[in-house]
Design a protein around this motif. Structure first.
Motif, short mmCIF file in Angstrom:
data_model
loop_
_atom_site.label_atom_id
_atom_site.label_comp_id
_atom_site.label_asym_id
_atom_site.label_seq_id
_atom_site.Cartn_x
_atom_site.Cartn_y
_atom_site.Cartn_z
N LEU A 61 0.83 -1.20 0.00
CA LEU A 61 0.00 0.00 0.00
C LEU A 61 0.87 1.25 0.00
O LEU A 61 0.58 2.23 -0.72
CB LEU A 61 -0.92 -0.02 1.21
CG LEU A 61 -1.76 1.25 1.46
CD1 LEU A 61 -2.69 1.52 0.28
CD2 LEU A 61 -2.56 1.13 2.75
N GLN A 62 1.94 1.22 0.76
CA GLN A 62 2.83 2.39 0.79
C GLN A 62 3.49 2.61 -0.57
O GLN A 62 3.69 3.75 -1.01
CB GLN A 62 3.87 2.19 1.88
CG GLN A 62 3.29 2.22 3.29
CD GLN A 62 4.30 1.84 4.36
OE1 GLN A 62 5.40 1.32 4.06
NE2 GLN A 62 3.95 2.08 5.61
N GLN A 63 3.84 1.52 -1.24
CA GLN A 63 4.45 1.66 -2.57
C GLN A 63 3.45 2.27 -3.56
O GLN A 63 3.80 3.15 -4.35
CB GLN A 63 4.91 0.29 -3.06
CG GLN A 63 5.57 0.35 -4.44
CD GLN A 63 6.04 -1.02 -4.89
OE1 GLN A 63 5.99 -1.98 -4.15
NE2 GLN A 63 6.52 -1.08 -6.14
N VAL A 64 2.20 1.81 -3.50
CA VAL A 64 1.18 2.36 -4.39
C VAL A 64 0.97 3.84 -4.09
O VAL A 64 0.82 4.66 -5.03
CB VAL A 64 -0.14 1.58 -4.23
CG1 VAL A 64 -1.29 2.29 -4.95
CG2 VAL A 64 0.01 0.17 -4.77
N ARG A 65 1.00 4.21 -2.83
CA ARG A 65 0.82 5.62 -2.49
C ARG A 65 1.99 6.48 -3.01
O ARG A 65 1.78 7.64 -3.44
CB ARG A 65 0.67 5.76 -0.98
CG ARG A 65 -0.69 5.33 -0.48
CD ARG A 65 -0.77 5.35 1.04
NE ARG A 65 -2.15 5.10 1.49
CZ ARG A 65 -2.48 4.86 2.74
NH1 ARG A 65 -1.53 4.86 3.69
NH2 ARG A 65 -3.72 4.64 3.05
N ALA A 66 3.17 5.92 -2.97
CA ALA A 66 4.33 6.68 -3.52
C ALA A 66 4.18 6.88 -5.03
O ALA A 66 4.40 7.98 -5.57
CB ALA A 66 5.63 5.93 -3.20
N ASP A 67 3.79 5.81 -5.72
CA ASP A 67 3.57 5.91 -7.16
C ASP A 67 2.43 6.88 -7.46
O ASP A 67 2.47 7.64 -8.44
CB ASP A 67 3.24 4.54 -7.74
CG ASP A 67 4.44 3.58 -7.70
OD1 ASP A 67 5.58 4.07 -7.56
OD2 ASP A 67 4.21 2.35 -7.79
N LEU A 68 1.42 6.87 -6.60
CA LEU A 68 0.29 7.77 -6.82
C LEU A 68 0.71 9.22 -6.64
O LEU A 68 0.28 10.12 -7.39
CB LEU A 68 -0.84 7.41 -5.84
CG LEU A 68 -2.11 8.26 -5.93
CD1 LEU A 68 -2.75 8.13 -7.32
CD2 LEU A 68 -3.11 7.85 -4.84
N GLY A 69 1.61 9.48 -5.69
CA GLY A 69 2.09 10.85 -5.50
C GLY A 69 2.85 11.36 -6.72
O GLY A 69 2.67 12.51 -7.15
N LEU A 70 3.68 10.47 -7.28
CA LEU A 70 4.42 10.85 -8.49
C LEU A 70 3.45 11.08 -9.65
O LEU A 70 3.61 12.05 -10.42
CB LEU A 70 5.43 9.76 -8.84
CG LEU A 70 6.23 9.99 -10.12
CD1 LEU A 70 7.05 11.30 -10.03
CD2 LEU A 70 7.16 8.79 -10.40
N ALA A 71 2.45 10.22 -9.78
CA ALA A 71 1.49 10.37 -10.88
C ALA A 71 0.69 11.64 -10.73
O ALA A 71 0.36 12.31 -11.74
CB ALA A 71 0.56 9.15 -10.92
N ARG A 72 0.41 12.04 -9.49
CA ARG A 72 -0.34 13.28 -9.28
C ARG A 72 0.50 14.49 -9.73
O ARG A 72 0.00 15.41 -10.38
CB ARG A 72 -0.73 13.39 -7.82
CG ARG A 72 -1.54 14.65 -7.50
CD ARG A 72 -1.89 14.74 -6.02
NE ARG A 72 -2.88 13.71 -5.64
CZ ARG A 72 -2.61 12.65 -4.90
NH1 ARG A 72 -1.35 12.44 -4.47
NH2 ARG A 72 -3.53 11.79 -4.60
N ALA A 73 1.78 14.48 -9.35
CA ALA A 73 2.67 15.59 -9.74
C ALA A 73 2.87 15.62 -11.26
O ALA A 73 2.86 16.70 -11.89
CB ALA A 73 4.00 15.45 -9.02
N THR A 74 3.04 14.45 -11.87
CA THR A 74 3.21 14.38 -13.33
C THR A 74 2.00 14.91 -14.05
O THR A 74 2.09 15.63 -15.05
CB THR A 74 3.49 12.93 -13.75
OG1 THR A 74 4.68 12.46 -13.09
CG2 THR A 74 3.65 12.83 -15.25
N LEU A 75 0.80 14.55 -13.55
CA LEU A 75 -0.42 15.01 -14.18
C LEU A 75 -0.53 16.53 -14.08
O LEU A 75 -0.94 17.21 -15.04
CB LEU A 75 -1.63 14.34 -13.54
CG LEU A 75 -3.01 14.80 -14.04
CD1 LEU A 75 -3.17 14.54 -15.53
CD2 LEU A 75 -4.14 14.11 -13.24
N ALA A 76 -0.13 17.07 -12.93
CA ALA A 76 -0.23 18.52 -12.78
C ALA A 76 0.70 19.24 -13.77
O ALA A 76 0.33 20.24 -14.41
CB ALA A 76 0.12 18.90 -11.33
#
Length: 392
Positions: A121-136
């Protein structure tokens, strides 16, 4: 279950002893009659007490139904999941409150699985944080045509996929946590531990009983009633029961609308009105109910019975003599005795309900049957009335 006493000679042995203990008296009476010979007319006729027979179309019998005291709730508890039993915290006889911990399974494997899924779950959250920044950044670049529409779509879908992955990872962690929580057995209500089925170290299957609980509270009584015993029962009635020579008042709480397939009885549930201290689930109780038996016959005093032939019962009736055969002496007899065989259908403390060759109005001898024989001429004394012989 019901308890009844069939009305046989064996069942009425006490009555038999009282009525036939004076056979010697009958022999003496016969000897006196035979010795009198021609002078029999000079002997004053015996005076006997009688009462008129009155037929009844039914009689009230008292049937005793046997029931059992039960706890309101009783459960055999086990774990929803299988596993090795690590601890049993309570023992037989312990009282526990609702929610108290009773036993625990070994959760080492589940805790390791939870740690693994938490890391994922922590790994998915890290990937999700990067994807959020990339999308922005991609959306910002798309504002001045710095990226293609394809790149913007990929960034958005990447972000959405990782959001879904986060929800999945959280659900998996929660599922393991539920299994860990279910590895702790808790009391569903305030109760007493009445049985321990398993000990530490035992590997249990899902649902296998570990402890037996009985609710620590008021008791109820369940009695199986058959036949006409149900006719007079109503919800809310007060009924007396007998438990180990104690008489207790109860209230009818329910009459179940189903008959047992095996016993053919209907369960009647009774609640105790009084303190139930000293009573335990499993104790047997007796519930006596009046039952009307629609069978014609006659109520007679038990003293009217005499032993007949071949173990049967009989009574004596006094039949009037023909007017021409009556002597003029005041001491002469007015009636001749005849014996009638009867069947005893029901017995109470001082009277019996019988069927036989009796008719309404027959004068039945009710006392001193050990002094008389068939054919004997007697006088009628003070007659009893049938008022003492009602059904009650």
């Amino acid at each position: 279950m019901t308890r009844t006493a069939p009305m046989t000679v064996a069942a009425m042995q006490g009555t038999h002893d009282r009525l036939t203990g004076s056979r010697a008296g009958i022999g003496v009476a016969l000897a006196l009659l035979l010795a009198a010979g021609p002078g029999l007319a000079d002997v004053p006729a015996l005076t006997v007490a009688t009462e008129p027979a009155q037929s009844q179309q039914a009689y009230q019998s008292r049937r005793v139904f046997v029931g059992r005291i039960e706890a309101l709730r009783q459960s055999d508890l086990g774990f929803e999941l299988g596993g090795r039993l690590e601890r049993v915290i309570v023992d037989d006889g312990d009282r526990v409150d609702a929610g108290a911990v009773l036993a625990v399974l070994d959760t080492a494997r589940l805790e390791a699985r939870r740690a693994e899924l938490t890391a994922a779950l922590q790994q998915v959250r890290a990937d999700l944080g990067l994807a959020r920044a990339t999308l922005a950044r991609t959306e910002e670049a798309a504002g001045f045509n710095g990226v293609s529409g394809q790149e913007l779509d990929e960034a958005r879908e990447r972000f959405n996929a990782l959001q879904a992955a986060e929800r999945l990872a959280k659900s998996r962690v929660a599922t393991v946590q539920v299994d860990i929580d279910k590895s702790t057995l808790r009391a569903p209500y305030a109760a007493v531990v009445i049985r321990r089925f398993a000990d530490e170290g035992q590997v249990l299957g899902a649902g296998q009983p570990v402890l037996g609980l009985q609710e620590d509270g008021p008791l109820e009584i369940r009695v199986g009633v058959t036949g006409r015993g149900l006719d007079g029962l109503r919800r809310g009635q007060r009924r007396e029961i007998e438990v180990d020579d104690r008489l207790l008042m109860t209230e009818v709480r329910a009459i179940l609308p189903v008959r047992g397939a095996g016993t053919r009885t209907v369960d009647v549930v009774l609640g105790l009105d009084e303190d139930d201290s000293g009573l335990r689930p499993g104790d047997l109780v007796n519930l006596a109910l009046p039952v009307e038996v629609k069978q014609p016959g006659f109520w007679l005093p038990i003293s009217a019975l005499t032993e007949g032939v071949r173990g049967l019962w009989a009574v004596y009736i006094a039949q009037p003599l023909d007017p021409g055969s009556q002597a003029e002496s005041e001491s002469a007899g007015t009636h001749r005795l005849a014996r009638r065989t009867v069947d005893v259908l029901h017995e109470e403390s001082d009277r019996v309900f019988v069927q036989g060759l009796l008719r309404d109005g027959d004068q039945v001898v009710v006392d001193g049957t050990q002094r008389i024989v068939p054919g004997m001429v007697v006088r009628l004394g003070v007659r009893r009335t049938a008022a003492n012989n009602d059904q009650g």
